[in-house]
Structure formats: C-alpha cells, structure tokens
Write a protein that holds these residues in place. Structure first.
Motif, PDB file in Angstrom:
ATOM      1  N   UNK A 212       0.839  -1.209   0.000  1.00  0.00           N
ATOM      2  CA  UNK A 212       0.000   0.000   0.000  1.00  0.00           C
ATOM      3  C   UNK A 212       0.870   1.254   0.000  1.00  0.00           C
ATOM      4  N   UNK A 213       1.944   1.257   0.801  1.00  0.00           N
ATOM      5  CA  UNK A 213       2.854   2.404   0.815  1.00  0.00           C
ATOM      6  C   UNK A 213       3.522   2.578  -0.536  1.00  0.00           C
ATOM      7  N   UNK A 214       3.861   1.474  -1.189  1.00  0.00           N
ATOM      8  CA  UNK A 214       4.483   1.548  -2.511  1.00  0.00           C
ATOM      9  C   UNK A 214       3.507   2.142  -3.531  1.00  0.00           C
ATOM     10  N   UNK A 215       2.240   1.787  -3.435  1.00  0.00           N
ATOM     11  CA  UNK A 215       1.223   2.338  -4.334  1.00  0.00           C
ATOM     12  C   UNK A 215       1.060   3.838  -4.121  1.00  0.00           C
ATOM     13  N   UNK A 216       1.039   4.274  -2.872  1.00  0.00           N
ATOM     14  CA  UNK A 216       0.915   5.704  -2.576  1.00  0.00           C
ATOM     15  C   UNK A 216       2.127   6.462  -3.113  1.00  0.00           C
ATOM     16  N   UNK A 217       3.316   5.875  -2.923  1.00  0.00           N
ATOM     17  CA  UNK A 217       4.530   6.516  -3.427  1.00  0.00           C
ATOM     18  C   UNK A 217       4.480   6.677  -4.944  1.00  0.00           C
ATOM     19  N   UNK A 218       4.025   5.655  -5.655  1.00  0.00           N
ATOM     20  CA  UNK A 218       3.956   5.727  -7.114  1.00  0.00           C
ATOM     21  C   UNK A 218       2.903   6.727  -7.573  1.00  0.00           C
ATOM     22  N   UNK A 219       1.789   6.804  -6.873  1.00  0.00           N
ATOM     23  CA  UNK A 219       0.704   7.692  -7.292  1.00  0.00           C
ATOM     24  C   UNK A 219       1.047   9.161  -7.086  1.00  0.00           C
ATOM     25  N   UNK A 220       1.763   9.484  -6.009  1.00  0.00           N
ATOM     26  CA  UNK A 220       2.039  10.882  -5.703  1.00  0.00           C
ATOM     27  C   UNK A 220       3.465  11.320  -5.899  1.00  0.00           C
ATOM     28  N   UNK A 221       4.356  10.405  -6.320  1.00  0.00           N
ATOM     29  CA  UNK A 221       5.755  10.770  -6.489  1.00  0.00           C
ATOM     30  C   UNK A 221       6.491  10.934  -5.178  1.00  0.00           C
ATOM     31  N   UNK A 222       6.056  10.244  -4.126  1.00  0.00           N
ATOM     32  CA  UNK A 222       6.625  10.420  -2.795  1.00  0.00           C
ATOM     33  C   UNK A 222       7.859   9.543  -2.590  1.00  0.00           C
ATOM     34  N   UNK A 223       8.725   9.977  -1.677  1.00  0.00           N
ATOM     35  CA  UNK A 223       9.869   9.178  -1.267  1.00  0.00           C
ATOM     36  C   UNK A 223       9.433   8.202  -0.181  1.00  0.00           C
ATOM     37  N   UNK A 224      10.164   7.075  -0.085  1.00  0.00           N
ATOM     38  CA  UNK A 224       9.734   5.981   0.790  1.00  0.00           C
ATOM     39  C   UNK A 224      10.951   5.389   1.490  1.00  0.00           C
ATOM     40  N   UNK A 225      10.829   5.159   2.794  1.00  0.00           N
ATOM     41  CA  UNK A 225      11.850   4.483   3.585  1.00  0.00           C
ATOM     42  C   UNK A 225      11.233   3.245   4.208  1.00  0.00           C
ATOM     43  N   UNK A 226      11.820   2.072   3.902  1.00  0.00           N
ATOM     44  CA  UNK A 226      11.351   0.801   4.454  1.00  0.00           C
ATOM     45  C   UNK A 226      12.369   0.304   5.469  1.00  0.00           C
ATOM     46  N   UNK A 227      11.884  -0.061   6.630  1.00  0.00           N
ATOM     47  CA  UNK A 227      12.735  -0.568   7.691  1.00  0.00           C
ATOM     48  C   UNK A 227      12.224  -1.937   8.119  1.00  0.00           C
ATOM     49  N   UNK A 228      13.151  -2.869   8.338  1.00  0.00           N
ATOM     50  CA  UNK A 228      12.740  -4.199   8.768  1.00  0.00           C
ATOM     51  C   UNK A 228      13.897  -5.162   8.772  1.00  0.00           C
ATOM     52  N   UNK A 229      13.690  -6.342   9.327  1.00  0.00           N
ATOM     53  CA  UNK A 229      14.751  -7.347   9.397  1.00  0.00           C
ATOM     54  C   UNK A 229      15.192  -7.804   8.002  1.00  0.00           C
ATOM     55  N   UNK A 230      16.352  -8.435   7.913  1.00  0.00           N
ATOM     56  CA  UNK A 230      16.800  -8.947   6.612  1.00  0.00           C
ATOM     57  C   UNK A 230      15.860 -10.030   6.084  1.00  0.00           C
ATOM     58  N   UNK A 231      15.708 -10.057   4.758  1.00  0.00           N
ATOM     59  CA  UNK A 231      14.937 -11.110   4.124  1.00  0.00           C
ATOM     60  C   UNK A 231      13.439 -10.939   4.169  1.00  0.00           C
ATOM     61  N   UNK A 232      12.952  -9.744   4.471  1.00  0.00           N
ATOM     62  CA  UNK A 232      11.505  -9.533   4.561  1.00  0.00           C
ATOM     63  C   UNK A 232      10.903  -9.029   3.243  1.00  0.00           C
ATOM     64  N   UNK A 233      11.724  -8.785   2.239  1.00  0.00           N
ATOM     65  CA  UNK A 233      11.190  -8.378   0.931  1.00  0.00           C
ATOM     66  C   UNK A 233      11.345  -6.914   0.611  1.00  0.00           C
ATOM     67  N   UNK A 234      12.205  -6.199   1.330  1.00  0.00           N
ATOM     68  CA  UNK A 234      12.364  -4.765   1.066  1.00  0.00           C
ATOM     69  C   UNK A 234      12.932  -4.522  -0.334  1.00  0.00           C
ATOM     70  N   UNK A 235      13.932  -5.282  -0.713  1.00  0.00           N
ATOM     71  CA  UNK A 235      14.524  -5.107  -2.044  1.00  0.00           C
ATOM     72  C   UNK A 235      13.546  -5.512  -3.140  1.00  0.00           C
ATOM     73  N   UNK A 236      12.789  -6.580  -2.911  1.00  0.00           N
ATOM     74  CA  UNK A 236      11.784  -7.007  -3.901  1.00  0.00           C
ATOM     75  C   UNK A 236      10.760  -5.906  -4.137  1.00  0.00           C
ATOM     76  N   UNK A 237      10.317  -5.284  -3.066  1.00  0.00           N
ATOM     77  CA  UNK A 237       9.339  -4.208  -3.207  1.00  0.00           C
ATOM     78  C   UNK A 237       9.930  -3.020  -3.957  1.00  0.00           C
TER      79      UNK A 237
END
Length: 508
Positions: A212-237
């Motif tokens: 959902x955050x990725x969709x909002x970022x794409x719709x409005x041109x916003x910057x995004x910071x993802x935080x979480x443990x390794x292997x949770x899919x941050x790079x995939x997103x």
C-alpha cells in the motif's frame, strides 16, 4: 585561405554551449599549438588528428605553424569530441575542402588513428541545443542514433573522416559515383517493439501494508523508507516501484535521456523507460550528487524522472546522506567549483531500505535482537533528523511466518496497481498541474481541499507528535494522494488518519 572556422559544442552541465574551432596556418617553424582552456584529452587531439589525416591519404600541413583556438577561451573543454572539427579546420585552412560550406554544420566526434569516428558523450544534449536553428549536426555512429531522438533535429551519420571530407570537396573533385554522398541522413532509430517489463508486484507474497505504501509513493511521487529485518522483501518491493509508475511523457523522456547521455549510459533501446538506479552503499557523495571538472551528473540526476534505490541506507557515508537533503526538497542539484558551476535536474523518487539495528532483528518475532541500546541508538543516529524529515513515507516491513509465504495466493499485478496510480496522477495533474509531492506551500493551500473535521484531527495530531512545519506539509501531501487514489475530491478524516501512519513520532 590560411584561416578556417568550424562549429562544435562543449558540455557545461546539461547545456551544450557553442564552441568555434579556429584554425590558422602561418609560415614559420613547424609547430602545432592548441589553446582555449582545453583538458588533457583535448590537447592529445594533435596526435590523433595527425595520424588520422595521414592514414586517410590527406595532406597534413607539417611545414606550417598551426594554431588551433577553441573559443570562447574561458569555457572548459573536455573529451575527444573536438577531433573531427579540428581535422576539418586543418583541411579547410590548407584549401583541401570548401571552408564556406562548413558554416551550415556543427561537428563532433573522436578520431581513431585510422580515421574512423568514435561516439562521444552528450550527443542528445547537443541536438536539443540546436532546436529552432537551421544548423545540421554531423556525428559518429552510436551518437547519431541518439541525437536523432531530438524533435526536428537534422542529424548526419558518418563512420569515417573521409565520409565527411567527401561532402566538402570542391566541385571538380567530387567522387564519380553520385551515390557516394559521404554520409547518411540519420532518421529516428528503430525502437524495440517490446519493452522489457520490470518485475511484477504479484511476486511479493503478503506485505499488504508495504504494498500500500508503494502504491501511494507511485501515485504521488513520494519518497519511501522501508525498515525491517533482513529477508523480509524490502529489495523485492523497491525493484517493483518502476513498474507502478505511469508511462513517461516525451518531454520527460528527453530530459532523462539527455542526462544519461552525459554519462555515456544511454542507448535508444532504453527510450521512454524510467531509469532505476541502485548504487552500492559505499558510494561517495560525489558519485551520488555529481562533481568533477568539468562537473558531471551523479546518480541522483541520472535517476531523474525515475527511481533511486538506496539499500542499507545507514551504511552510506554521512556526507553522501546529507547531500540528498537539498535535491529531495528542490528537485535540482547545483554543483559549484572554484572555476565553474553546473546545475542538473534531480527529480527522482527515493526508495530506501534499512535494518532497524546493527544485527537487523530489532522487533523481529522469529529471532532475538542481541544489540545493546547504545548500539541501536548509534546505528539509527546515522540518519539525521533533517534527512528523515524529508522522506514522505516511513513503513516497517515485518517478517512473515513460513506458513504465510508457502501457498499464499498471488496479490494484485503491477498492471492493476499501475492503472490506479496513473488515474490518481491524472487527477492531481488536472487539479494543480503537478504531482502531489511537488506541491509547495501556496499550492498546498489551494490543492488539499480538506474537510474541517479532518483538518482539526490533523492539527491535534501534529501538536501532540511535535511535527515540524515540513512534516505537517508532507503529511498533507500524502493524504491528498490517498484521497486521489480513492477518487475523492475532498480529503476526509479517513485519508488523514492513514497518512499519519507513515510519519511516526520518532522520525518527525
């Protein structure tokens, strides 16, 4: 005639400044002098030009005093782009080709010792600088195709020095074959019929909040910071954000291609494709923002109208991180040096990822974090408050249990989400002429169209969480994007409440 003038271009930031190559032959002790604030690679043109002329069975005026001036004298010149105009100037000054006919053309190209022409950087920027002029541009293969993307550009492609010389031979010395024109008119290059699509969002199982955050970022041109443990899919997103962005306009594609051309990283196969750059976390500040002499664009400018993905954000050098603050706010970067300065556009979408602590498992449910509170504090303090304040969306990506990943149904595809993002952007463009992220103070007041109850709710939240004025404005812009995704003309309390989730108090 012992004096000739040949026109070319030098790169100064994104601008291709006009340069006149003046060649003068005089009697005296044989010499070859090149002046006009030329870098080392330009001065080395003397040997390349000499060998290319001799190998092409042309006469090099070895018994004359040769002076080559690159005007204006206070404009730095670099690269081998002036090899071809210097060679033509020598031939014109010695009477081997028609000097007057050269006035209708501009030339750029690096010469090999055999006379073959090699590509140069910034060909598209040179072609764009000729917009509205009747001048024709002669370029080597690999550069001519790129320059032909510029609208209304008259580009000629020449593979060898002799291909250019034949065009300017005197009438009584023209080749007998009328089809031997010496060069060819370069038309719009053939673009790939099928563009390679980025990875599909449907490949990411679960992670509904992050999607959902990725969709909002794409719709409005916003910057995004993802935080979480390794292997949770941050790079995939992050890799799938470019597949959610709307198609580029022709103007955006020209700006992006011109910047990539300055770095020699553009090919016609990438035309109309949004760039996605992911520099390593050891990249320096100069690599990110640009620099050098003359200044060249960095990764943030090369990602213009595209995505800049910074993994392991706290591991980047502090100078590189702080250098991101200005372009995130203004969309431009100005590089100032003692002798010169350059300005590059840098309206990119930042997607960053980080671990919450040195070991990466703070807050994880499947593994215990063994970092001390002091280690966690020092690690998170690598990101300054002013930098975090400029990032619109902050989201935590939680680890998922194996049962949630195995056999989980596929989510929405990138095409479905991109359709919603494109529709939301169209609403914003119709309302204010720009994406929501680009709204400034006065634009926000006219564009937000917020209900009174939602505004009261936001005012109370901002006061309790201690937000800065920038944090308040960025939350309003995110809420406006959420309302556009919902197709709502006015921002409601529901839209504002969702936007609050992406700006936690500790990051304000």
């Amino acid at each position: 005639m012992s004096l000739s003038l040949v026109r070319s271009r030098a790169l100064r930031g994104l601008e291709a400044a006009a340069v006149t190559v003046e060649v003068h032959l005089a009697p005296g002790l044989p010499s070859f002098t090149l002046v006009g604030l030329a870098e080392t690679e330009v001065k080395e043109a003397r040997e390349r030009v000499r060998a290319a002329l001799l190998h092409s069975d042309l006469v090099f005026p070895h018994d004359r005093r040769i002076t080559v001036n690159l005007a204006p004298a206070d404009l730095p010149k670099d690269s081998g782009r002036f090899d071809l105009p210097i060679a033509l100037g020598l031939l014109a000054a010695s009477g081997q080709i028609d000097s007057a006919a050269l006035a209708a053309y501009e030339f750029a190209g690096e010469l090999s010792l055999s006379g073959e022409l090699r590509p140069v950087r910034g060909a598209l920027a040179m072609a764009l600088a000729l917009h509205g002029q009747a001048t024709r541009l002669v370029l080597p293969p690999g550069s001519a195709e790129e320059a032909a993307l510029a609208p209304d550009a008259e580009i000629y492609r020449a593979a060898h020095l002799l291909d250019v010389v034949r065009q300017f031979l005197p009438a009584d010395s023209q080749p007998a074959d009328p089809n031997d024109a010496g060069w060819t008119r370069q038309t719009m290059p053939t673009l790939p019929a099928q563009v390679v699509s980025p990875p599909d969002l449907a490949d990411v199982k679960g992670q509904t909040g992050a999607k959902r955050a990725l969709e909002i970022a794409a719709a409005g041109g916003h910057s995004l910071l993802m935080s979480g443990p390794p292997g949770t899919g941050k790079s995939m997103l992050a890799e799938r954000l470019s597949g959610l962005l709307p198609p580029m306009s022709t103007e955006e594609a020209l700006e992006s291609a011109a910047l990539l051309s300055l770095a020699g990283r553009f090919t016609p196969a990438r035309w109309m494709q949004r760039p996605t750059l992911s520099p390593h976390h050891t990249a320096s500040a100069v690599a990110l923002v640009g620099g050098g002499s003359p200044p060249r664009p960095g990764e943030i400018s090369l990602a213009h109208h595209g995505v800049l993905y910074l993994d392991e954000l706290p591991e980047l050098p502090r100078a590189a991180l702080e250098a991101l603050r200005e372009p995130l706010e203004t969309g431009r970067i100005r590089i100032v040096r003692a002798a010169q300065q350059a300005e590059f556009p840098a309206r990119f979408q930042l997607v960053a990822a980080m671990n919450p602590c040195p070991c990466g498992y703070l807050g994880a449910t499947h593994r215990v974090c063994r970092c001390t509170p002091d280690q966690i504090r020092r690690y998170q303090a690598r990101l300054s408050g002013p930098l975090l304040d400029r990032i619109d969306l902050h989201v935590h990506v939680n680890a998922q249990a194996p049962g949630e990943l195995l056999g989980a149904p596929a989510g929405e595809s990138s095409a479905v989400v991109r359709a919603r993002c494109t529709a939301a952007r169209q609403r914003a463009l119709a309302r204010q002429g720009k994406v929501n992220h680009a709204l400034d103070g006065q634009d926000i007041e006219h564009a937000i169209q917020v209900e009174d109850s939602a505004l009261d709710f936001l005012r109370q939240a901002a006061q309790r969480l201690g937000w800065s004025g920038r944090g308040l404005h960025r939350t309003l812009k995110v809420a406006r994007t959420i309302a556009d995704l919902a197709g709502s003309e006015h921002m409601t309390t529901e839209h504002v409440a969702e936007a609050l989730q992406y700006r936690p108090a500790q990051n304000a």
